[in-house]
Scaffold this active site. Sequence first.
Site, PDB file in Angstrom:
ATOM      1  N   SER A  40      -5.425 -13.303  -8.523  1.00 26.44           N
ATOM      2  CA  SER A  40      -5.249 -11.906  -8.110  1.00 26.44           C
ATOM      3  C   SER A  40      -3.818 -11.419  -8.276  1.00 26.44           C
ATOM      4  O   SER A  40      -3.588 -10.225  -8.315  1.00 26.44           O
ATOM      5  CB  SER A  40      -5.695 -11.731  -6.658  1.00 26.44           C
ATOM      6  OG  SER A  40      -4.763 -12.297  -5.788  1.00 26.44           O
ATOM      7  N   LYS A  83      -0.510 -10.994  -1.567  1.00 25.48           N
ATOM      8  CA  LYS A  83      -0.658  -9.668  -2.187  1.00 25.48           C
ATOM      9  C   LYS A  83       0.676  -8.942  -2.142  1.00 25.48           C
ATOM     10  O   LYS A  83       1.622  -9.355  -1.483  1.00 25.48           O
ATOM     11  CB  LYS A  83      -1.691  -8.833  -1.420  1.00 25.48           C
ATOM     12  CG  LYS A  83      -3.053  -9.456  -1.289  1.00 25.48           C
ATOM     13  CD  LYS A  83      -3.895  -9.250  -2.524  1.00 25.48           C
ATOM     14  CE  LYS A  83      -5.237  -9.908  -2.314  1.00 25.48           C
ATOM     15  NZ  LYS A  83      -5.666 -10.665  -3.464  1.00 25.48           N
TER      16      LYS A  83
END
Lengths: 167, 219
Positions: A40, A83
Amino acid sequence: MSARLYSKVLGFLGYTLQYSCIAHCTFEYVGEFVVCSGPSMEPTITNHDVVFSERLSRHLYRIEKGDIVIAKSPFDPNMNICKRVIGLEGDKVCTSGPSDTFKTHTFVPRGHVWLEGDNLQNSTDSRSYGPVPYGLIRGRVCLKLWPPHSVGTLTESPNAGRILRTE
Amino acid sequence: MSSNPFTLTSPTRHTQVIPLRHEVQVLQDMAQTAGFGRKYVKAFVSGFFIAVPVTVTALDRLAYVARVEGASMQPSLNPQGASSSDVVLLNRWSVRNYEVQRGDIVSVVSPKNPKQKIIKRVIALEGDFIKTLGYKNRYVRVPDGHLWIEGDHHGHSFDSNTFGPVSLGLLHGRASHIIWPPTRWQRIRPCVPPDRRPLFDGRGSEDDGDDVNDDDNTK
């Protein structure tokens, strides 16, 4: 003889306790090493990269937009996610993907942050589960330690346009 | 050895130790009583510098003491209002794996303000269906990895009915004892208000949660 053995055992236990406490404080308030897995955050952080995440700015509430953070997953507290912070509380963020024709926006509520992976096509992030409470953030990634050819480099977000500067 | 305890310290050592008169005294006493005294004192002195990390670790991992402010948990906590506030012991070891039961009083990091911790009662666990009191949806299924928490003082509490289910990762500790004022010293037992039971819980049976609570009380 038994007294000596007793003191030796006691001393050993004491040292174990001391060093585990020091280790706890270091990992809790200074920083820790994290092995990242998953696609990700590509291309900034690829699979099996080792990064150093510092805890101080989380405790001092110095997390800023554009920082990469390690946070507990909102749906499984034993899992951590890595993230990039796209918006802080009160910011306007874009909730639609890059390929969507209609752009949708929302405001990040108080005490929350908006997290997105750098690999927008392959990332489960705030676009699917909404803003994440600040309390779930564990640390800010500040150094890459492995692989050797990219030590110390953390590139800027490839999707810098998604971080809206409102000031 | 006991006739001249100063044989323990060499001359150079002696001059170093002299400013700490108390320590010399301790050294003498310990030398007379036990052979490992010197080692013990050394460990004690270095242990003093270790005391801070040990305390911090104990507060982080084992237990934490906190004063309860506000009226949101009346009558369980702060029954007399603002005049006297309770001090509770927060057990942090028991929530290390994020395991709580319905009815436990827990402290969580406030989702609206990360600098603040709030203390509430766990009403529903993940997967439970719950009838809400003034939330945007009348019935809510608590999502995976979340808790539904409410204050005992309905209407005067800033809880899940305002901000929705909270993530388990925000869990801070479980209130296990009231330790101040002394007259109110007691263990906090998990209890769900009868009208706030989940409609049906995530595991499918109606009374499962109560049995678990009873088991815990007998420990």
